[in-house]
Design a protein around this motif. Structure first.
Motif, PDB file in Angstrom:
ATOM      1  N   ARG A 140      64.054  41.846  24.571  1.00 36.56           N
ATOM      2  CA  ARG A 140      63.496  41.114  25.335  1.00 36.56           C
ATOM      3  C   ARG A 140      65.071  40.326  26.106  1.00 36.56           C
ATOM      4  O   ARG A 140      66.295  40.649  25.444  1.00 36.56           O
ATOM      5  CB  ARG A 140      63.229  39.394  24.584  1.00 36.56           C
ATOM      6  CG  ARG A 140      63.667  38.362  25.509  1.00 36.56           C
ATOM      7  CD  ARG A 140      62.715  36.889  24.713  1.00 36.56           C
ATOM      8  NE  ARG A 140      64.114  36.633  23.611  1.00 36.56           N
ATOM      9  CZ  ARG A 140      64.270  34.962  23.504  1.00 36.56           C
ATOM     10  NH1 ARG A 140      63.624  34.124  24.455  1.00 36.56           N
ATOM     11  NH2 ARG A 140      64.867  34.160  22.812  1.00 36.56           N
ATOM     12  N   ALA A 210      62.757  28.898  28.646  1.00 36.77           N
ATOM     13  CA  ALA A 210      63.005  29.683  28.437  1.00 36.77           C
ATOM     14  C   ALA A 210      62.454  30.845  29.198  1.00 36.77           C
ATOM     15  O   ALA A 210      61.690  31.001  29.358  1.00 36.77           O
ATOM     16  CB  ALA A 210      63.224  30.006  27.450  1.00 36.77           C
ATOM     17  N   ASN A 212      62.315  34.227  30.048  1.00 40.40           N
ATOM     18  CA  ASN A 212      61.888  35.454  29.390  1.00 40.40           C
ATOM     19  C   ASN A 212      61.516  37.179  30.409  1.00 40.40           C
ATOM     20  O   ASN A 212      60.526  36.873  31.175  1.00 40.40           O
ATOM     21  CB  ASN A 212      60.951  35.572  28.054  1.00 40.40           C
ATOM     22  CG  ASN A 212      61.466  34.234  27.262  1.00 40.40           C
ATOM     23  OD1 ASN A 212      62.752  34.128  26.740  1.00 40.40           O
ATOM     24  ND2 ASN A 212      60.490  33.267  27.357  1.00 40.40           N
ATOM     25  N   TYR A 214      60.226  40.841  29.485  1.00 39.84           N
ATOM     26  CA  TYR A 214      60.399  42.088  28.566  1.00 39.84           C
ATOM     27  C   TYR A 214      60.119  43.233  29.000  1.00 39.84           C
ATOM     28  O   TYR A 214      59.192  43.546  29.407  1.00 39.84           O
ATOM     29  CB  TYR A 214      59.536  41.796  27.473  1.00 39.84           C
ATOM     30  CG  TYR A 214      59.094  40.206  26.547  1.00 39.84           C
ATOM     31  CD1 TYR A 214      59.722  40.149  25.420  1.00 39.84           C
ATOM     32  CD2 TYR A 214      59.310  39.264  27.825  1.00 39.84           C
ATOM     33  CE1 TYR A 214      59.602  39.235  25.158  1.00 39.84           C
ATOM     34  CE2 TYR A 214      58.915  37.702  26.962  1.00 39.84           C
ATOM     35  CZ  TYR A 214      59.264  37.828  26.083  1.00 39.84           C
ATOM     36  OH  TYR A 214      59.485  36.199  25.123  1.00 39.84           O
ATOM     37  N   LEU A 226      59.314  39.262  20.768  1.00 36.32           N
ATOM     38  CA  LEU A 226      60.274  38.395  19.892  1.00 36.32           C
ATOM     39  C   LEU A 226      58.877  38.199  18.520  1.00 36.32           C
ATOM     40  O   LEU A 226      58.767  38.474  17.873  1.00 36.32           O
ATOM     41  CB  LEU A 226      59.839  37.216  20.391  1.00 36.32           C
ATOM     42  CG  LEU A 226      60.693  36.743  21.364  1.00 36.32           C
ATOM     43  CD1 LEU A 226      60.180  34.700  21.842  1.00 36.32           C
ATOM     44  CD2 LEU A 226      61.941  36.502  20.832  1.00 36.32           C
ATOM     45  N   HIS A 229      57.382  33.532  14.739  1.00 38.98           N
ATOM     46  CA  HIS A 229      58.465  32.242  14.582  1.00 38.98           C
ATOM     47  C   HIS A 229      57.793  30.370  15.515  1.00 38.98           C
ATOM     48  O   HIS A 229      56.673  31.138  15.511  1.00 38.98           O
ATOM     49  CB  HIS A 229      59.400  32.780  15.814  1.00 38.98           C
ATOM     50  CG  HIS A 229      59.258  31.960  17.739  1.00 38.98           C
ATOM     51  ND1 HIS A 229      59.177  33.624  18.351  1.00 38.98           N
ATOM     52  CD2 HIS A 229      59.852  30.904  18.242  1.00 38.98           C
ATOM     53  CE1 HIS A 229      58.107  33.347  18.970  1.00 38.98           C
ATOM     54  NE2 HIS A 229      59.586  30.884  19.141  1.00 38.98           N
ATOM     55  N   ASP A 231      58.411  27.179  17.511  1.00 37.77           N
ATOM     56  CA  ASP A 231      59.374  26.528  18.685  1.00 37.77           C
ATOM     57  C   ASP A 231      59.751  25.122  18.237  1.00 37.77           C
ATOM     58  O   ASP A 231      59.094  24.384  17.239  1.00 37.77           O
ATOM     59  CB  ASP A 231      58.672  26.450  20.094  1.00 37.77           C
ATOM     60  CG  ASP A 231      58.153  27.417  20.494  1.00 37.77           C
ATOM     61  OD1 ASP A 231      58.879  28.654  20.174  1.00 37.77           O
ATOM     62  OD2 ASP A 231      57.651  27.516  21.495  1.00 37.77           O
ATOM     63  N   LEU A 238      53.984  27.286  28.523  1.00 43.39           N
ATOM     64  CA  LEU A 238      54.062  28.345  29.081  1.00 43.39           C
ATOM     65  C   LEU A 238      53.263  29.287  30.189  1.00 43.39           C
ATOM     66  O   LEU A 238      51.972  29.463  30.174  1.00 43.39           O
ATOM     67  CB  LEU A 238      53.681  29.313  27.515  1.00 43.39           C
ATOM     68  CG  LEU A 238      54.295  30.946  27.540  1.00 43.39           C
ATOM     69  CD1 LEU A 238      55.589  31.163  26.382  1.00 43.39           C
ATOM     70  CD2 LEU A 238      53.448  31.724  27.305  1.00 43.39           C
ATOM     71  N   LEU A 245      51.572  37.032  24.493  1.00 40.58           N
ATOM     72  CA  LEU A 245      51.866  36.607  23.204  1.00 40.58           C
ATOM     73  C   LEU A 245      50.572  36.465  22.472  1.00 40.58           C
ATOM     74  O   LEU A 245      49.554  36.981  22.750  1.00 40.58           O
ATOM     75  CB  LEU A 245      51.673  35.533  23.767  1.00 40.58           C
ATOM     76  CG  LEU A 245      51.407  34.195  23.531  1.00 40.58           C
ATOM     77  CD1 LEU A 245      53.112  33.709  22.403  1.00 40.58           C
ATOM     78  CD2 LEU A 245      51.367  32.814  24.163  1.00 40.58           C
ATOM     79  N   HIS A 290      53.486  31.917  16.270  1.00 44.33           N
ATOM     80  CA  HIS A 290      53.806  33.150  17.327  1.00 44.33           C
ATOM     81  C   HIS A 290      54.940  33.803  17.672  1.00 44.33           C
ATOM     82  O   HIS A 290      55.892  34.268  17.285  1.00 44.33           O
ATOM     83  CB  HIS A 290      53.511  32.483  18.784  1.00 44.33           C
ATOM     84  CG  HIS A 290      54.454  31.630  19.256  1.00 44.33           C
ATOM     85  ND1 HIS A 290      54.380  30.657  18.872  1.00 44.33           N
ATOM     86  CD2 HIS A 290      55.357  31.961  20.449  1.00 44.33           C
ATOM     87  CE1 HIS A 290      56.249  29.650  19.236  1.00 44.33           C
ATOM     88  NE2 HIS A 290      56.325  30.608  19.970  1.00 44.33           N
ATOM     89  N   ARG A 300      57.019  42.403  31.649  1.00 47.84           N
ATOM     90  CA  ARG A 300      56.445  41.039  30.805  1.00 47.84           C
ATOM     91  C   ARG A 300      57.665  39.804  31.614  1.00 47.84           C
ATOM     92  O   ARG A 300      58.613  40.115  30.885  1.00 47.84           O
ATOM     93  CB  ARG A 300      56.017  41.254  29.415  1.00 47.84           C
ATOM     94  CG  ARG A 300      54.869  40.175  29.644  1.00 47.84           C
ATOM     95  CD  ARG A 300      54.167  39.869  28.355  1.00 47.84           C
ATOM     96  NE  ARG A 300      53.617  38.780  27.839  1.00 47.84           N
ATOM     97  CZ  ARG A 300      54.134  37.769  26.977  1.00 47.84           C
ATOM     98  NH1 ARG A 300      55.882  37.668  26.669  1.00 47.84           N
ATOM     99  NH2 ARG A 300      53.654  35.939  27.043  1.00 47.84           N
ATOM    100  N   SER A 302      57.514  35.497  31.416  1.00 49.43           N
ATOM    101  CA  SER A 302      56.982  34.668  30.936  1.00 49.43           C
ATOM    102  C   SER A 302      58.090  32.940  30.912  1.00 49.43           C
ATOM    103  O   SER A 302      59.607  33.277  31.171  1.00 49.43           O
ATOM    104  CB  SER A 302      56.545  34.556  29.413  1.00 49.43           C
ATOM    105  OG  SER A 302      57.550  34.447  28.510  1.00 49.43           O
ATOM    106  N   ALA A 304      59.060  29.298  29.883  1.00 49.39           N
ATOM    107  CA  ALA A 304      58.919  29.010  28.616  1.00 49.39           C
ATOM    108  C   ALA A 304      59.053  27.959  28.278  1.00 49.39           C
ATOM    109  O   ALA A 304      60.271  27.766  28.975  1.00 49.39           O
ATOM    110  CB  ALA A 304      59.025  29.134  26.983  1.00 49.39           C
TER     111      ALA A 304
HETATM  112  C1  OGA Z   1      59.434  31.279  23.328  1.00 46.70           C
HETATM  113  C2  OGA Z   1      58.521  32.290  23.145  1.00 46.70           C
HETATM  114  C3  OGA Z   1      57.075  33.807  24.169  1.00 46.70           C
HETATM  115  C4  OGA Z   1      56.745  34.864  25.508  1.00 46.70           C
HETATM  116  O1  OGA Z   1      60.236  31.695  24.497  1.00 46.70           O
HETATM  117  O2  OGA Z   1      59.710  30.161  22.484  1.00 46.70           O
HETATM  118  O3  OGA Z   1      57.561  32.169  22.532  1.00 46.70           O
HETATM  119  O4  OGA Z   1      55.225  33.925  25.353  1.00 46.70           O
HETATM  120  N1  OGA Z   1      57.775  32.693  23.684  1.00 46.70           N
HETATM  121  O5  OGA Z   1      57.618  34.832  26.120  1.00 46.70           O
END
Ligand code: OGA
Ligand code: NI
Length: 371
Positions: A140, A210, A212, A214, A226, A229, A231, A238, A245, A290, A300, A302, A304
């Motif tokens: 990530r 966040a 993100n 990938y 990831l 975990h 949150d 999201l 996910l 998740h 990918r 995302s 969040a």
């Molecule tokens: C996060 C998370 C999920 C995703 O940033 O805490 O779980 O799909 N992201 O990127």
């Protein structure tokens, strides 16, 4: 290859990670520990994941009561639901994903301006969870920035792509007002009334984005985007461009639980229940565990959006939900307490292990949410 093997056993510093360099193999430090098993997801099945039409929150009292019941059931069973008819225009969603993608496409020099390993920094760009500091690495790259109140933070955000601030800012504002509406429904569903938290969240609540990325992974099952975990937010909203996910459905398979791949349907937003709503509900609602799996061909993205109380504002179990038979099961904590926790702990190992899926109590204990 000998050299590469040698290199693969160490962890990488940011700007030099395997995912940033598009390495054609997955180095050992990304290896997924057996404790993360089972890795198999249920088929992407939109029937399983609850989907709620939240426009009905604004309809008649009867309609609102119906939605609140659906929401309560989703929060108890999954700690997760998808929302449709949320009122955010598709262009705003598309634009936010586009500028996020644009940011990650920039030359390293440009992105490096935001590099930081300081988890308290209001804007930071890094890799994995905490860059080369954790034992296990994740595929990530991410940019994290504060987003509320917007005028306080937006001048610190990237100016490249040129429309980043405007388009991401618009998305953040819309998602934030949605978060207040959903939090109102959540507190109402717990019998605490619609305004129980909204005034606290409205005044000095935190919104952390966040963003993100990938990148494609040459051996998608050899690494994770990831680890498992939950949150540390009240709720997380999201948006994603592709599937990846997976949420843990604890009561599936006679109680042994199963991973469910969340389907991607254009325009649908996902809502995670975070640890602080678990505390708020005294454990009736569960924060969703998740993880993110990888893709061999596509990048990918995302977004969040994590919504919490103010930085030092403590979440505690409300007195209305406590009595002799049902004592408070959590101690109070703030967002800042979580950042302190993050500095002190390697969550690439602890929080992610399946032992924690087996024992929720141990997981919340590790995070300091209970004694
Ligand atoms: C996060 C998370 C999920 C995703 O940033 O805490 O779980 O799909 N992201 O990127
Ligand atoms: Ni998360």
């Amino acid at each position: 290859m000998e050299n590469e093997k040698g290199e693969s056993s160490s962890t990488f510093k940011m700007d030099n990670s395997a995912q940033e360099r598009s390495l054609p193999y997955v180095p050992d430090c990304y290896a997924v520990p057996p404790s993360y098993e089972p890795r198999d997801a249920l088929d992407s099945n939109s029937e399983i994941v609850p989907t709620i039409d939240i426009s009905r929150l604004k309809s008649s009292d009867d309609e609102r009561r119906g939605v609140i019941q659906e929401l309560s059931s989703a929060c108890q069973r999954f700690g997760f639901f998808q929302i449709v008819n949320h009122g955010i225009n598709q262009n705003i969603l598309d634009d936010a994903l586009e500028v996020a993608h644009g940011f990650f496409e920039l030359p390293a020099k440009e992105k490096k301006k935001f590099m930081s390993n300081d988890v308290y920094a209001p804007v930071r760009y890094t890799t994995s969870i905490k860059d080369g500091l954790d034992k296990i690495q994740f595929w990530r790259i991410f940019l994290k920035h504060y987003a509320h109140p917007l005028h306080r933070w937006i001048h610190l955000w990237p100016q490249n792509p040129p429309e980043y601030r405007e388009k991401m800012g618009k998305f953040c504002e819309e998602v934030r007002s949605l978060s207040l509406e959903i939090m109102g429904a959540i507190t109402e569903s717990l019998g605490l009334g619609r305004d129980n938290l909204s005034s606290r969240m409205d005044k000095n609540g935190m919104q952390v984005m966040a963003v993100n990325c990938y990148p494609p992974c040459p051996e998608p099952t050899a690494a994770l985007g990831l680890p498992p975990h939950s949150d540390y937010s009240c709720i997380t909203i999201l948006l994603q461009n592709l599937t990846g996910l997976e949420i843990f459905h604890p009561s599936a398979h006679g109680g042994s639980g199963r991973w469910v791949l969340v389907p991607e349907v254009k325009g649908v937003l996902k809502v995670h229940i975070g640890d602080h709503v678990e505390v708020l509900s005294n454990g009736l609602y569960k924060s969703v565990i998740h993880k993110v799996t990888l893709n061999e061909e596509k990048t990918r993205i995302s977004l969040a959006s994590l919504h919490s109380l103010g930085m030092d504002d403590k979440m505690s179990v409300p007195y209305q939900l406590v009595n002799n038979e049902n004592p408070a099961r959590y101690r109070e904590s703030s967002f800042n307490d979580f950042l302190d926790f993050l500095v002190k702990n390697d969550i690439s190992q602890g929080e992610g292990s399946l032992t924690l899926l087996e024992s929720r109590t141990d997981r919340v204990k590790k995070k300091g949410l209970i004694e």
